[in-house]
Design an enzyme around this catalytic site. Structure first.
Site, PDB file in Angstrom:
ATOM      1  N   ASP A 476      43.082  44.930  31.579  1.00 57.97           N
ATOM      2  CA  ASP A 476      41.686  45.343  31.590  1.00 57.97           C
ATOM      3  C   ASP A 476      41.212  45.524  33.027  1.00 57.97           C
ATOM      4  O   ASP A 476      41.926  45.235  33.988  1.00 57.97           O
ATOM      5  CB  ASP A 476      40.811  44.368  30.788  1.00 57.97           C
ATOM      6  CG  ASP A 476      40.627  43.025  31.479  1.00 57.97           C
ATOM      7  OD1 ASP A 476      39.927  42.178  30.922  1.00 57.97           O
ATOM      8  OD2 ASP A 476      41.192  42.816  32.593  1.00 57.97           O
ATOM      9  N   ASN A 484      29.630  48.259  35.860  1.00 60.18           N
ATOM     10  CA  ASN A 484      28.635  48.850  34.952  1.00 60.18           C
ATOM     11  C   ASN A 484      27.219  48.578  35.438  1.00 60.18           C
ATOM     12  O   ASN A 484      26.351  49.453  35.425  1.00 60.18           O
ATOM     13  CB  ASN A 484      28.810  48.286  33.539  1.00 60.18           C
ATOM     14  CG  ASN A 484      29.536  49.257  32.640  1.00 60.18           C
ATOM     15  OD1 ASN A 484      29.673  50.432  32.960  1.00 60.18           O
ATOM     16  ND2 ASN A 484      30.024  48.784  31.515  1.00 60.18           N
ATOM     17  N   ASP A 493      31.721  54.586  31.588  1.00 56.07           N
ATOM     18  CA  ASP A 493      32.486  55.361  30.608  1.00 56.07           C
ATOM     19  C   ASP A 493      33.454  56.311  31.304  1.00 56.07           C
ATOM     20  O   ASP A 493      34.618  56.443  30.911  1.00 56.07           O
ATOM     21  CB  ASP A 493      31.537  56.155  29.709  1.00 56.07           C
ATOM     22  CG  ASP A 493      30.782  55.270  28.728  1.00 56.07           C
ATOM     23  OD1 ASP A 493      31.179  54.089  28.578  1.00 56.07           O
ATOM     24  OD2 ASP A 493      29.799  55.753  28.136  1.00 56.07           O
ATOM     25  N   GLU A 520      36.694  47.308  27.919  1.00 55.81           N
ATOM     26  CA  GLU A 520      37.482  47.772  29.063  1.00 55.81           C
ATOM     27  C   GLU A 520      38.930  47.327  28.973  1.00 55.81           C
ATOM     28  O   GLU A 520      39.676  47.419  29.953  1.00 55.81           O
ATOM     29  CB  GLU A 520      36.851  47.276  30.376  1.00 55.81           C
ATOM     30  CG  GLU A 520      37.020  45.791  30.648  1.00 55.81           C
ATOM     31  CD  GLU A 520      35.905  44.946  30.037  1.00 55.81           C
ATOM     32  OE1 GLU A 520      35.719  43.807  30.487  1.00 55.81           O
ATOM     33  OE2 GLU A 520      35.229  45.418  29.107  1.00 55.81           O
TER      34      GLU A 520
END
Length: 612
Positions: A476, A484, A493, A520
């Site tokens: 991840d 974010n 995204d 993620e």
């Protein structure tokens, strides 16, 4: 060497702890003199911040759990029951319900989809088709919800609600509530509502955000379920229609296996003229939409001495206005002598044009529709038609009408069959796209968690038989929440899309699978791959993502990096794929603990524990 390193670190930590304890009073005194926070105050602030981050992390894990469960089913009842139950449990409230708007912006609570804590079951269920028409929502066509806004009330008696609204809430002993709109595409479908009965409730921002995220996922699930229902309904209709058309087609084929319209027409006029020894037999067809005022002869058999009537357009307004309805009721015209039949001059001129002295006119029907006329002409002189001749003509006309209807239905059926074949092809294509959509992650366009589970289970069972290695890489994005928060969810995204596409270029073997595991987190299934092979792939992915140089100024290295965990097993009958997932996940967790931006194998972790 490893054992010495571990002992050395432990001694250093003990020394640091002793020094910190001895220096604490001195540092506190200096801090007070300088007006700075004490160590205890800083520790308390750190503790509060840690708790806040843990709470945020817990909420994120919770939303991923709920979303996974929602996405795991396309059955509406299962989706709603799962959503309300999980939302109620995770928010710690006493009731969660789903409200659906009607066309007039009234509405009702949906079926048995609500979930209520057992202690509040006796206070009535909102979810058993309870009608709850809010005049304000009806008047304003959805009110705040149409603008995708939430409605949060900590205590209904301190929120300035109208009396009628209070009475409605009191009816179900509701003391506090939080509601979020559910949209299907761009249309407001309903509301997801969390209720507290026993006391007021101080709704946290994270809780309202959680409720909003769940309602958004509900809208997506509803859209997918509706699309599936539409496809299934269309498939049912096509199957039924196909069966009906096949029965009809086979029946007509058995009756008129080699039926051809032109052959049918030519054979009919020829045989009738031969049987009656008349001068002309023709088939007259009305132009569709002409109200029986226009038409032409489409087939005839005529003696050479007389003019052909083929392709001559005929206009007779009187017929359309006065006589068509009579022929639709099976009227037959029999004229032995056209000049002694009381015909109008316009009609006589029309008959003289085709040299007619006597005639029999019989209607030709397709069902209840007048298709045309069977015309038997005597041109040389007048003729007294016998009863047997008239009966013969009527019988032939009836047979021709049946054959004509069969021919028409056959042509129509063939056309429908071709259209049906095209529709079935389109349906199969749509079904394939829908199935592919259910297996592909909408954002990254790589396989999703659902297909990951199916693929892993399939490869596990195959490799149990072959007794070969199966490796799994879980990875991840490091500090993705900070990314974010700093750059925004849209940038987040885009970051995930870049990572997915870059990793996809590395995982090239047809037998391997790269999938988005959730959020993620990604996973790579590597069949017939040992520890070394899996490590090579993991390092290539890690290096490729670094080479992208995606900026992340909220992390230590100021670019986006990955943490990776690897697990390798030879699948056995008495073990499950979930154990492999757990090992890879533990390796990933350890990689995070060791500072991120690294790759660890589960078996190495086991050795570390033993040596430690």
């Amino acid at each position: 060497m490893l054992e010495y390193s571990v002992k050395q670190r432990m001694n250093n930590r003990k020394t640091q702890s002793i020094l910190a304890t001895l220096c604490r009073p001195i540092i506190n005194k200096i801090s007070k003199l300088l007006g700075l926070p004490t160590i205890e105050h800083l520790e308390y602030q750190l503790y509060q911040k840690t708790e806040q981050l843990e709470q945020i992390s817990a909420h994120q894990r919770a939303i991923y759990q709920v979303i996974s469960k929602i996405r795991a089913s396309l059955d509406l009842e299962t989706i709603f029951r799962t959503t309300t139950k999980e939302t109620c449990r995770l928010l710690g409230v006493e009731r969660v319900s789903v409200y659906r708007f009607s066309e007039d912006w009234g509405g009702q609570f949906v079926g048995d989809f609500e979930f209520t804590e057992p202690s509040w079951d006796n206070y009535g269920k909102l979810g058993k088709n309870t009608i709850w028409n809010d005049s304000y929502l009806q008047e304003h066509e959805g009110g705040r919800y149409i603008h995708n806004e939430t409605f949060v009330v900590e205590d209904i008696y301190k929120a300035g609600l109208s009396q009628c609204h209070l009475e409605m809430l009191e009816q179900f002993h509701i003391r506090a509530f939080a509601t979020a709109p559910i949209f299907v595409k761009q249309k407001l479908w309903g509301i997801l509502a969390a209720y507290q009965h026993s006391r007021p409730n101080n709704w946290q921002v994270s809780e309202v955000k959680f409720l909003t995220q769940v309602s958004a996922q509900l809208g997506i699930a509803l859209q997918q379920a509706e699309q599936l229902a539409e496809v299934e309904q269309k498939a049912k209709y096509l199957r039924e229609n196909s069966q009906q058309q096949t029965i009809l087609f086979n029946l007509i084929s058995e009756i008129r296996e080699s039926l051809d319209f032109d052959t049918l027409c030519q054979t009919t006029v020829k045989e009738i003229r031969k049987a009656l020894l008349c001068d002309r037999v023709g088939l007259f067809h009305f132009d569709p939409g002409s109200n029986y005022c226009f038409g032409e002869f489409v087939a005839e058999s005529v003696l050479p001495a007389y003019n052909s009537a083929l392709l001559h357009k005929v206009q007779d307004n009187c017929f359309g206005e006065q006589f068509a309805i009579q022929y639709q009721k099976e009227r037959i015209q029999v004229l032995d002598d056209i000049y002694n039949a009381g015909l109008k001059d316009c009609h006589l001129k029309l008959l003289e044009k085709f040299q007619i002295k006597a005639q029999i006119i019989v209607p030709l029907m397709i069902g209840s529709t007048l298709w045309g006329l069977l015309c038997i002409h005597q041109c040389e002189n007048t003729r007294k038609w016998t009863e047997n001749e008239i009966r013969f003509v009527k019988q032939l006309a009836a047979q021709f009408s049946v054959a004509l209807e069969h021919s028409h239905l056959l042509a129509q059926t063939r056309s429908q069959a071709e259209e049906l074949a095209k529709t079935l092809d389109a349906f199969q294509e749509a079904n394939y796209k829908l199935e592919n959509l259910a297996r592909v992650d909408g954002l990254t366009q790589i396989p999703n968690r659902r297909y990951f589970d199916e693929f892993l289970d399939l490869e596990w069972r195959r490799l149990v038989r072959e007794k070969q290695c199966l490796s799994l890489i879980m990875f991840d994005v490091d500090h993705f929440k900070l990314y974010n928060d700093f750059y925004g969810h849209q940038a987040g995204d885009q970051c995930l899309v870049k990572i997915a596409q870059t990793a996809k270029e590395i995982v090239k073997r047809p037998v391997d699978l790269l999938a988005r595991y959730g959020g993620e987190e990604f996973a790579v299934i590597l069949p017939n791959t040992d520890e070394n092979g899996a490590s090579v792939v993991a390092e290539q992915i890690q290096s490729a993502i670094k080479d992208l140089g995606i900026p992340n100024y909220r992390s230590e290295k100021q670019i986006v990096t990955l943490s990776l965990g690897i697990a390798t097993q030879i699948p056995l009958v008495d073990r499950t794929p979930q154990e492999l997932i757990l090992e890879a996940d533990q390796a990933l967790y350890q990689a995070k603990q060791q500072g991120r931006d690294c790759c660890l194998h589960f078996k190495i972790l086991e050795k570390d524990v033993v040596n430690g």
